[in-house]
Write a protein that holds these residues in place. Structure first.
Motif, PDB file in Angstrom:
ATOM      1  N   VAL A  64     -28.048 111.309 -39.109  1.00 51.76           N
ATOM      2  CA  VAL A  64     -28.031 111.753 -37.715  1.00 51.76           C
ATOM      3  C   VAL A  64     -28.883 113.000 -37.497  1.00 51.76           C
ATOM      4  CG1 VAL A  64     -25.709 110.799 -37.470  1.00 51.76           C
ATOM      5  CG2 VAL A  64     -25.982 113.258 -37.834  1.00 51.76           C
ATOM      6  N   LYS A  65     -29.410 113.572 -38.552  1.00 53.86           N
ATOM      7  CA  LYS A  65     -30.245 114.767 -38.405  1.00 53.86           C
ATOM      8  C   LYS A  65     -31.423 114.482 -37.491  1.00 53.86           C
ATOM      9  CE  LYS A  65     -29.357 117.057 -42.827  1.00 53.86           C
ATOM     10  NZ  LYS A  65     -29.910 117.390 -44.159  1.00 53.86           N
ATOM     11  N   GLY A  66     -31.660 115.408 -36.576  1.00 57.25           N
ATOM     12  CA  GLY A  66     -32.755 115.241 -35.633  1.00 57.25           C
ATOM     13  C   GLY A  66     -32.409 114.384 -34.430  1.00 57.25           C
ATOM     14  N   ARG A  67     -31.255 113.718 -34.469  1.00 58.93           N
ATOM     15  CA  ARG A  67     -30.840 112.874 -33.341  1.00 58.93           C
ATOM     16  C   ARG A  67     -29.583 113.408 -32.668  1.00 58.93           C
ATOM     17  NH1 ARG A  67     -29.216 107.860 -34.017  1.00 58.93           N
ATOM     18  NH2 ARG A  67     -28.408 108.122 -36.156  1.00 58.93           N
ATOM     19  N   PHE A  68     -28.677 113.969 -33.443  1.00 58.30           N
ATOM     20  CA  PHE A  68     -27.421 114.502 -32.918  1.00 58.30           C
ATOM     21  C   PHE A  68     -27.463 116.021 -32.971  1.00 58.30           C
ATOM     22  CE2 PHE A  68     -24.469 110.695 -34.153  1.00 58.30           C
ATOM     23  CZ  PHE A  68     -25.334 109.838 -33.485  1.00 58.30           C
ATOM     24  N   THR A  69     -26.800 116.641 -32.001  1.00 56.35           N
ATOM     25  CA  THR A  69     -26.701 118.096 -31.980  1.00 56.35           C
ATOM     26  C   THR A  69     -25.268 118.504 -31.701  1.00 56.35           C
ATOM     27  OG1 THR A  69     -28.960 118.276 -31.112  1.00 56.35           O
ATOM     28  CG2 THR A  69     -27.546 120.218 -30.918  1.00 56.35           C
ATOM     29  N   ILE A  70     -24.725 119.322 -32.586  1.00 51.76           N
ATOM     30  CA  ILE A  70     -23.374 119.849 -32.388  1.00 51.76           C
ATOM     31  C   ILE A  70     -23.487 121.253 -31.822  1.00 51.76           C
ATOM     32  CG2 ILE A  70     -23.192 120.742 -34.751  1.00 51.76           C
ATOM     33  CD1 ILE A  70     -20.197 119.972 -34.669  1.00 51.76           C
ATOM     34  N   SER A  71     -22.610 121.583 -30.902  1.00 52.20           N
ATOM     35  CA  SER A  71     -22.609 122.917 -30.302  1.00 52.20           C
ATOM     36  C   SER A  71     -21.199 123.242 -29.850  1.00 52.20           C
ATOM     37  CB  SER A  71     -23.583 122.977 -29.110  1.00 52.20           C
ATOM     38  OG  SER A  71     -23.194 122.068 -28.102  1.00 52.20           O
ATOM     39  N   ARG A  72     -21.009 124.465 -29.398  1.00 54.43           N
ATOM     40  CA  ARG A  72     -19.690 124.859 -28.916  1.00 54.43           C
ATOM     41  C   ARG A  72     -19.820 125.961 -27.891  1.00 54.43           C
ATOM     42  NH1 ARG A  72     -16.321 126.393 -33.850  1.00 54.43           N
ATOM     43  NH2 ARG A  72     -14.768 126.983 -32.278  1.00 54.43           N
ATOM     44  N   ASP A  73     -18.820 126.029 -27.040  1.00 53.98           N
ATOM     45  CA  ASP A  73     -18.709 127.100 -26.055  1.00 53.98           C
ATOM     46  C   ASP A  73     -17.294 127.642 -26.176  1.00 53.98           C
ATOM     47  OD1 ASP A  73     -19.016 128.493 -23.567  1.00 53.98           O
ATOM     48  OD2 ASP A  73     -18.914 127.753 -22.757  1.00 53.98           O
ATOM     49  N   ASN A  74     -17.148 128.737 -26.910  1.00 41.01           N
ATOM     50  CA  ASN A  74     -15.808 129.269 -27.159  1.00 41.01           C
ATOM     51  C   ASN A  74     -15.139 129.785 -25.884  1.00 41.01           C
ATOM     52  OD1 ASN A  74     -15.861 128.604 -29.854  1.00 41.01           O
ATOM     53  ND2 ASN A  74     -16.528 130.632 -30.537  1.00 41.01           N
ATOM     54  N   GLN A  82     -23.927 116.073 -28.924  1.00 39.17           N
ATOM     55  CA  GLN A  82     -24.944 115.365 -28.163  1.00 39.17           C
ATOM     56  C   GLN A  82     -25.543 114.293 -29.056  1.00 39.17           C
ATOM     57  OE1 GLN A  82     -26.076 115.866 -24.852  1.00 39.17           O
ATOM     58  NE2 GLN A  82     -27.267 114.006 -25.234  1.00 39.17           N
ATOM     59  N   LEU A  83     -25.440 113.058 -28.619  1.00 35.32           N
ATOM     60  CA  LEU A  83     -25.958 111.924 -29.379  1.00 35.32           C
ATOM     61  C   LEU A  83     -27.213 111.418 -28.666  1.00 35.32           C
ATOM     62  CD1 LEU A  83     -22.751 112.033 -29.714  1.00 35.32           C
ATOM     63  CD2 LEU A  83     -22.910 109.650 -30.369  1.00 35.32           C
ATOM     64  N   SER A  84     -28.329 111.441 -29.332  1.00 33.72           N
ATOM     65  CA  SER A  84     -29.589 110.987 -28.757  1.00 33.72           C
ATOM     66  C   SER A  84     -30.238 109.973 -29.685  1.00 33.72           C
ATOM     67  CB  SER A  84     -30.529 112.181 -28.531  1.00 33.72           C
ATOM     68  OG  SER A  84     -29.940 113.142 -27.695  1.00 33.72           O
ATOM     69  N   SER A  85     -31.212 109.253 -29.136  1.00 32.74           N
ATOM     70  CA  SER A  85     -31.918 108.225 -29.917  1.00 32.74           C
ATOM     71  C   SER A  85     -30.927 107.326 -30.648  1.00 32.74           C
ATOM     72  CB  SER A  85     -32.884 108.877 -30.919  1.00 32.74           C
ATOM     73  OG  SER A  85     -33.831 109.692 -30.258  1.00 32.74           O
ATOM     74  N   LEU A  86     -29.933 106.893 -29.904  1.00 39.84           N
ATOM     75  CA  LEU A  86     -28.840 106.135 -30.520  1.00 39.84           C
ATOM     76  C   LEU A  86     -29.301 104.796 -31.061  1.00 39.84           C
ATOM     77  CD1 LEU A  86     -26.046 107.113 -28.029  1.00 39.84           C
ATOM     78  CD2 LEU A  86     -25.888 107.346 -30.511  1.00 39.84           C
ATOM     79  N   LYS A  87     -28.661 104.407 -32.142  1.00 40.73           N
ATOM     80  CA  LYS A  87     -28.954 103.147 -32.816  1.00 40.73           C
ATOM     81  C   LYS A  87     -27.678 102.311 -32.848  1.00 40.73           C
ATOM     82  CE  LYS A  87     -32.109 105.581 -35.953  1.00 40.73           C
ATOM     83  NZ  LYS A  87     -32.405 105.885 -37.374  1.00 40.73           N
ATOM     84  N   PRO A  88     -27.809 100.998 -32.939  1.00 38.96           N
ATOM     85  CA  PRO A  88     -26.594 100.168 -33.020  1.00 38.96           C
ATOM     86  C   PRO A  88     -25.665 100.586 -34.160  1.00 38.96           C
ATOM     87  CG  PRO A  88     -28.486  98.800 -32.564  1.00 38.96           C
ATOM     88  CD  PRO A  88     -29.026 100.183 -32.825  1.00 38.96           C
ATOM     89  N   GLU A  89     -26.227 101.072 -35.243  1.00 39.99           N
ATOM     90  CA  GLU A  89     -25.391 101.485 -36.380  1.00 39.99           C
ATOM     91  C   GLU A  89     -24.623 102.775 -36.112  1.00 39.99           C
ATOM     92  OE1 GLU A  89     -28.651 100.735 -36.467  1.00 39.99           O
ATOM     93  OE2 GLU A  89     -29.757 102.033 -37.867  1.00 39.99           O
ATOM     94  N   ASP A  90     -24.866 103.411 -34.967  1.00 37.81           N
ATOM     95  CA  ASP A  90     -24.065 104.571 -34.567  1.00 37.81           C
ATOM     96  C   ASP A  90     -22.777 104.152 -33.869  1.00 37.81           C
ATOM     97  OD1 ASP A  90     -27.120 106.203 -33.638  1.00 37.81           O
ATOM     98  OD2 ASP A  90     -25.925 106.574 -35.448  1.00 37.81           O
TER      99      ASP A  90
END
Length: 130
Positions: A64-74, A82-90
């Motif tokens: 998922v590197k380069g396609r997913f981004t984890i973040s937080r707002d405390n 954030q899931l981007s460039s999704l593939k069926p295997e996701d």
């Protein structure tokens, strides 16, 4: 303590995007590292991404590197994936988890196959069509 909500639809075409959120209540969210896992049909749970309590450190499963981004707002007691460039295997049920241990300790645990996070949110289905 933690609930897992999905922002946006759960069904998306390959190449599309989704944003998952993980809302916390009943504790001091900023004390916890947050880790996302997923479980595809007929498969075991799989680590996806993790973020430290202050957001300074993140790490991802290789696929998922380069396609997913984890973040937080405390301030909002919420973490995001954030899931981007999704593939069926996701396609999988995605779970957010939280743990008081450091992200480094959690990463070590996960590398040893230990997925024993303190808190698990309800899973949310993500389906990617080809």
């Amino acid at each position: 303590m933690f609930s897992c909500r999905r922002l946006g639809g759960g069904l998306v075409q390959a190449g599309g995007s989704l944003r998952l959120s993980c809302a916390a209540s009943g504790g001091t969210f900023s004390n916890y590292a947050v880790v996302w896992f997923r479980q595809a049909p007929g498969q075991g749970r799989e680590f996806v991404a993790g973020i430290s309590w202050n957001g300074d450190s993140t790490y991802y499963e290789d696929s998922v590197k380069g396609r997913f981004t984890i973040s937080r707002d405390n301030a909002k007691n919420t973490a995001y994936l954030q899931l981007s460039s999704l593939k069926p295997e996701d396609t999988a049920v995605y779970f957010c988890t939280a743990d008081l241990r450091s992200l480094f300790t959690i990463a070590t645990m996960i590398s040893e196959g230990n997925y024993g996070m303190e808190y698990w949110g309800k899973g949310t289905q993500v389906t990617v069509s080809s």
